[in-house]
Design a protein around this motif. Structure first.
Motif, PDB file in Angstrom:
ATOM      1  N   HIS A  13     -27.924  12.987 -69.352  1.00  0.00           N
ATOM      2  CA  HIS A  13     -28.286  14.188 -70.100  1.00  0.00           C
ATOM      3  C   HIS A  13     -27.068  14.758 -70.828  1.00  0.00           C
ATOM      4  O   HIS A  13     -27.154  15.158 -72.001  1.00  0.00           O
ATOM      5  CB  HIS A  13     -28.870  15.239 -69.148  1.00  0.00           C
ATOM      6  CG  HIS A  13     -29.342  16.473 -69.826  1.00  0.00           C
ATOM      7  ND1 HIS A  13     -29.186  17.730 -69.287  1.00  0.00           N
ATOM      8  CD2 HIS A  13     -29.967  16.655 -71.029  1.00  0.00           C
ATOM      9  CE1 HIS A  13     -29.692  18.631 -70.115  1.00  0.00           C
ATOM     10  NE2 HIS A  13     -30.173  18.015 -71.173  1.00  0.00           N
ATOM     11  N   ARG A  45     -26.811  15.053 -74.892  1.00  0.00           N
ATOM     12  CA  ARG A  45     -26.635  16.353 -75.547  1.00  0.00           C
ATOM     13  C   ARG A  45     -25.397  16.401 -76.431  1.00  0.00           C
ATOM     14  O   ARG A  45     -25.274  17.291 -77.278  1.00  0.00           O
ATOM     15  CB  ARG A  45     -26.586  17.468 -74.500  1.00  0.00           C
ATOM     16  CG  ARG A  45     -27.931  17.714 -73.839  1.00  0.00           C
ATOM     17  CD  ARG A  45     -27.931  18.937 -72.961  1.00  0.00           C
ATOM     18  NE  ARG A  45     -27.597  20.154 -73.699  1.00  0.00           N
ATOM     19  CZ  ARG A  45     -27.877  21.379 -73.268  1.00  0.00           C
ATOM     20  NH1 ARG A  45     -28.526  21.550 -72.129  1.00  0.00           N
ATOM     21  NH2 ARG A  45     -27.520  22.427 -73.959  1.00  0.00           N
ATOM     22  N   ASP A  46     -24.490  15.454 -76.253  1.00  0.00           N
ATOM     23  CA  ASP A  46     -23.316  15.378 -77.127  1.00  0.00           C
ATOM     24  C   ASP A  46     -23.631  14.676 -78.445  1.00  0.00           C
ATOM     25  O   ASP A  46     -22.812  14.712 -79.370  1.00  0.00           O
ATOM     26  CB  ASP A  46     -22.177  14.628 -76.428  1.00  0.00           C
ATOM     27  CG  ASP A  46     -21.403  15.534 -75.473  1.00  0.00           C
ATOM     28  OD1 ASP A  46     -21.516  16.767 -75.600  1.00  0.00           O
ATOM     29  OD2 ASP A  46     -20.698  15.003 -74.598  1.00  0.00           O
ATOM     30  N   ARG A  76     -39.873  13.167 -69.726  1.00  0.00           N
ATOM     31  CA  ARG A  76     -38.791  13.512 -70.643  1.00  0.00           C
ATOM     32  C   ARG A  76     -38.234  12.285 -71.355  1.00  0.00           C
ATOM     33  O   ARG A  76     -37.598  12.409 -72.404  1.00  0.00           O
ATOM     34  CB  ARG A  76     -37.671  14.243 -69.905  1.00  0.00           C
ATOM     35  CG  ARG A  76     -38.111  15.520 -69.208  1.00  0.00           C
ATOM     36  CD  ARG A  76     -38.777  16.480 -70.176  1.00  0.00           C
ATOM     37  NE  ARG A  76     -37.848  17.074 -71.110  1.00  0.00           N
ATOM     38  CZ  ARG A  76     -38.194  17.824 -72.134  1.00  0.00           C
ATOM     39  NH1 ARG A  76     -39.480  18.022 -72.420  1.00  0.00           N
ATOM     40  NH2 ARG A  76     -37.281  18.358 -72.928  1.00  0.00           N
ATOM     41  N   GLU A  90     -28.427  18.544 -79.109  1.00  0.00           N
ATOM     42  CA  GLU A  90     -27.639  19.584 -78.438  1.00  0.00           C
ATOM     43  C   GLU A  90     -28.494  20.506 -77.575  1.00  0.00           C
ATOM     44  O   GLU A  90     -28.027  21.001 -76.544  1.00  0.00           O
ATOM     45  CB  GLU A  90     -26.872  20.420 -79.472  1.00  0.00           C
ATOM     46  CG  GLU A  90     -25.856  19.644 -80.276  1.00  0.00           C
ATOM     47  CD  GLU A  90     -26.452  18.994 -81.528  1.00  0.00           C
ATOM     48  OE1 GLU A  90     -25.674  18.480 -82.360  1.00  0.00           O
ATOM     49  OE2 GLU A  90     -27.701  18.996 -81.674  1.00  0.00           O
ATOM     50  N   ASN A  91     -29.731  20.746 -77.975  1.00  0.00           N
ATOM     51  CA  ASN A  91     -30.583  21.696 -77.256  1.00  0.00           C
ATOM     52  C   ASN A  91     -31.685  21.008 -76.454  1.00  0.00           C
ATOM     53  O   ASN A  91     -32.654  21.655 -76.056  1.00  0.00           O
ATOM     54  CB  ASN A  91     -31.205  22.675 -78.257  1.00  0.00           C
ATOM     55  CG  ASN A  91     -30.156  23.499 -78.985  1.00  0.00           C
ATOM     56  OD1 ASN A  91     -29.207  23.981 -78.370  1.00  0.00           O
ATOM     57  ND2 ASN A  91     -30.317  23.656 -80.292  1.00  0.00           N
ATOM     58  N   PHE A  92     -31.534  19.726 -76.219  1.00  0.00           N
ATOM     59  CA  PHE A  92     -32.561  18.994 -75.463  1.00  0.00           C
ATOM     60  C   PHE A  92     -32.579  19.470 -74.017  1.00  0.00           C
ATOM     61  O   PHE A  92     -31.578  19.412 -73.311  1.00  0.00           O
ATOM     62  CB  PHE A  92     -32.296  17.492 -75.520  1.00  0.00           C
ATOM     63  CG  PHE A  92     -33.309  16.674 -74.758  1.00  0.00           C
ATOM     64  CD1 PHE A  92     -34.593  16.513 -75.254  1.00  0.00           C
ATOM     65  CD2 PHE A  92     -32.977  16.092 -73.546  1.00  0.00           C
ATOM     66  CE1 PHE A  92     -35.528  15.771 -74.553  1.00  0.00           C
ATOM     67  CE2 PHE A  92     -33.905  15.337 -72.845  1.00  0.00           C
ATOM     68  CZ  PHE A  92     -35.188  15.179 -73.344  1.00  0.00           C
ATOM     69  N   GLU A  93     -33.721  19.962 -73.560  1.00  0.00           N
ATOM     70  CA  GLU A  93     -33.847  20.518 -72.216  1.00  0.00           C
ATOM     71  C   GLU A  93     -34.327  19.446 -71.236  1.00  0.00           C
ATOM     72  O   GLU A  93     -35.199  18.628 -71.558  1.00  0.00           O
ATOM     73  CB  GLU A  93     -34.826  21.700 -72.223  1.00  0.00           C
ATOM     74  CG  GLU A  93     -34.333  22.882 -73.048  1.00  0.00           C
ATOM     75  CD  GLU A  93     -35.274  24.074 -72.969  1.00  0.00           C
ATOM     76  OE1 GLU A  93     -36.318  23.962 -72.276  1.00  0.00           O
ATOM     77  OE2 GLU A  93     -34.969  25.101 -73.587  1.00  0.00           O
ATOM     78  N   TYR A  94     -33.752  19.504 -70.034  1.00  0.00           N
ATOM     79  CA  TYR A  94     -34.042  18.456 -69.048  1.00  0.00           C
ATOM     80  C   TYR A  94     -33.568  18.942 -67.690  1.00  0.00           C
ATOM     81  O   TYR A  94     -32.501  19.553 -67.575  1.00  0.00           O
ATOM     82  CB  TYR A  94     -33.320  17.172 -69.464  1.00  0.00           C
ATOM     83  CG  TYR A  94     -33.338  16.058 -68.449  1.00  0.00           C
ATOM     84  CD1 TYR A  94     -34.484  15.294 -68.246  1.00  0.00           C
ATOM     85  CD2 TYR A  94     -32.192  15.744 -67.715  1.00  0.00           C
ATOM     86  CE1 TYR A  94     -34.491  14.253 -67.337  1.00  0.00           C
ATOM     87  CE2 TYR A  94     -32.188  14.702 -66.800  1.00  0.00           C
ATOM     88  CZ  TYR A  94     -33.340  13.961 -66.619  1.00  0.00           C
ATOM     89  OH  TYR A  94     -33.346  12.933 -65.716  1.00  0.00           O
ATOM     90  N   LYS A 116     -38.268  12.420 -80.060  1.00  0.00           N
ATOM     91  CA  LYS A 116     -37.438  13.350 -80.837  1.00  0.00           C
ATOM     92  C   LYS A 116     -36.466  12.560 -81.709  1.00  0.00           C
ATOM     93  O   LYS A 116     -36.279  12.865 -82.895  1.00  0.00           O
ATOM     94  CB  LYS A 116     -36.681  14.300 -79.902  1.00  0.00           C
ATOM     95  CG  LYS A 116     -35.764  15.286 -80.641  1.00  0.00           C
ATOM     96  CD  LYS A 116     -35.113  16.251 -79.670  1.00  0.00           C
ATOM     97  CE  LYS A 116     -34.171  17.217 -80.393  1.00  0.00           C
ATOM     98  NZ  LYS A 116     -34.855  18.042 -81.408  1.00  0.00           N
TER      99      LYS A 116
END
Length: 322
Positions: free
Chosen positions: A244, A248-249, A270, A254-258, A277
């Motif tokens: 994760h 996100r880097d 997910r 950047e805003n991927f929720e997990y 996405k």
């Protein structure tokens, strides 16, 4: 009995009481695979046998210069401030290489490929949810990856290339004998094989290395999104956490929720969300992907290949004793 005999007896005794003692601390050839044992690596390095190499060759306890900017740099790894965490740590002894670094590295002098550390002390150990540099100075080979499972320095930077690609270059540059390869090592990027077929420690280290800017520059990142997405459902929470963080880097995630501590009912969905996405919002429309990344030219996975490789995964329980 010799010292070697005594060591072997101790090894057998430890294995009797704790069958996973060595596997959870060392690669099969004895190189350390967990943090906290850096001194073990130092004393096993060929540099150490010369009598002039120690921890203090690269590190210092306290810098002489107390300026805030000097202290801030020093805190990152307690590296010698007179060398500035550069190749000088190695070139203070290997002076002839400094005269023509490219002749030794076959990379541009200013490039990461000419960084002594990245080739001879790659991040092949694990600890504190990240990759850690091996402190056993060595030279990269493709054979080490075949025989021990340890990712080699070349494929930790060129993550999109195969083991055979590495062997071809090492043979051309350094005359290394090229080992025999299975089909997957010839046709599939080494990082993809490690992520899908490797043990949890391999998956953690490779996933972390995929987040290094140096590796991203050498390998590109477009193919990483879908491959990393698969590991969001990894059986180990530590691997999911690193996956994760690496995802996100990447641009657009950047805003991927997990929630990495969730059970499979939380983590499995997910995987699809992350992949879609990337496919629908981030993937360049005119980019064609190489088959070595397990992707079809349009970015869809090659039919059946993910399931085939996952069926070959090393699922033995592993507890890395960091």
């Amino acid at each position: 009995p010799t010292m070697a005999d005594a060591s072997e007896e101790l090894r057998k005794e430890l294995q009797t009481y704790n069958a996973g003692y060595f596997d959870n601390r060392f690669w099969s050839d004895g190189m350390v695979r967990v943090t906290g044992r850096e001194m073990n690596g130092v004393v096993e390095s060929p540099c150490f046998e010369g009598g002039e190499y120690s921890c203090m060759s690269c590190h210092e306890m306290h810098p002489d210069d107390p300026k805030p900017e000097v202290l801030a740099s020093w805190r990152a790894g307690q590296m010698r401030t007179d060398h500035g965490n550069t190749n000088q740590d190695c070139l203070q002894c290997h002076e002839t290489i400094e005269q023509d670094i490219a002749a030794h590295t076959f990379h541009a002098p200013e490039s990461v490929g000419s960084n002594c550390y990245d080739c001879h002390m790659p991040h092949t150990s694990y600890g504190l949810l990240r990759g850690v540099r091996s402190h056993q100075v060595s030279s990269p080979t493709s054979r080490e990856s075949i025989e021990t499972g340890r990712p080699n320095a070349c494929n930790l930077c060129h993550l999109d290339e195969t083991l055979e690609w590495t062997a071809d270059h090492l043979k051309q540059w350094y005359g290394q004998e090229k080992p025999e390869f299975e089909d997957d090592d010839r046709n599939i990027a080494a990082a993809v094989n490690w992520l899908l077929k490797g043990d949890a420690g391999q998956r953690a280290v490779v996933t972390w290395n995929m987040g290094r800017p140096e590796a991203q520059a050498a390998s590109g990142t477009d193919w990483m999104y879908p491959v990393l997405s698969l590991n969001l459902n990894d059986p180990y929470a530590a691997v999911r956490f690193i996956t994760h963080a690496t995802l996100r880097d990447l641009p657009g995630m950047e805003n991927f929720e997990y929630e990495y501590v969730g059970d499979e009912s939380v983590t499995r969905p997910r995987v699809k969300v992350a992949y879609e996405k990337w496919f629908n919002e981030i993937k360049p429309r005119d980019l064609e992907f190489e088959p070595s990344t397990l992707l079809q030219p349009n970015g869809l996975f090659q039919p059946g290949e993910v399931a085939r490789l996952l069926n070959l995964r090393d699922d033995r329980p592993i507890i890395l004793a960091q």
